[in-house]
Structure formats: structure tokens, C-alpha cells
Design a protein around this motif. Structure first.
Motif: not given
Length: 103
Positions: A73-78, A80-91, A51-62
Motif C-alpha cells: 500500500v501507499y500510506e498517505v498522511d493527510v 484536514t482544515a481542522q488540523g486533524v491528521k489521518y493516515e490513509i492506506a491505498v492498495n 485517491i486519499a484526498l478524494a476520501q479525506v479532503p485536506g493537505q497531503a503531507v507525506k
């Protein structure tokens, strides 16, 4: 010999006070044993990553289980290809994204 004082009521002949219905606490309720119990399904950690990768394409690292605003929630760190790190919280119960944070 005891003498009865007729001016006072007999304490043994007082009307009974209503008793609380402590017996009826749901223990004898009718139960349908043929019906499967209704449990709320929770998403898996892999589903949360998808779900997190569908919202923010990239590589899940944690990915880890956490609580945000009283919601599990599950916190997923992604990253991106540009090297930007996002933290996505999924219920965990609904699979909805609760928060996307630039990390």
C-alpha cells in the motif's frame, strides 16, 4: 568360465521403470510472441495521493510505500482544515482504500 544361475532373474533384462517426465517442464511450450505480456498495472504515488484526498479532503503531507496485512500500500498522511491528521492506506494494485486511521 562364468556359470549362469537360472534361478535368479537377469538384472539386465528387467523391464524399465517409468522415468519421470523431467523433460516436459514447460520449456518447449508454444509462446505467442506477437501478444504483449500481461502485467498488472500499479498506481503511482500521485494517484494514491489523489485517491486519499478524494476520501479525506485536506493537505497531503507525506506518502510512502508500505505493507499492511500482506498487501502493498501507499500510506498517505493527510491533515484536514481542522488540523486533524489521518493516515490513509491505498492498495498499490487496485487503488482501493485499505484503511483510514486517525493519527
Amino acid at each position: 568360465m562364468m556359470h549362469r544361475n537360472w534361478n535368479y532373474p537377469n538384472p539386465y533384462n528387467q523391464p524399465q521403470q517409468p522415468q519421470p517426465h523431467w523433460q516436459n517442464q514447460g520449456w518447449n511450450d508454444q509462446i505467442n510472441y506477437n501478444q504483449a505480456p500481461q502485467f498488472q498495472r500499479q498506481i503511482t504515488i500521485q494517484e494514491a495521493i489523489d485517491i486519499a484526498l478524494a476520501q479525506v479532503p485536506g493537505q497531503a503531507v507525506k506518502a510512502e510505500l508500505d505493507t499492511k496485512q500482506g498487501v502493498r500500500v501507499y500510506e498517505v498522511d493527510v491533515i484536514t482544515a481542522q488540523g486533524v491528521k489521518y493516515e490513509i492506506a491505498v492498495n498499490i494494485n487496485t487503488g482501493e482504500i485499505v484503511e483510514i486511521e486517525l493519527d
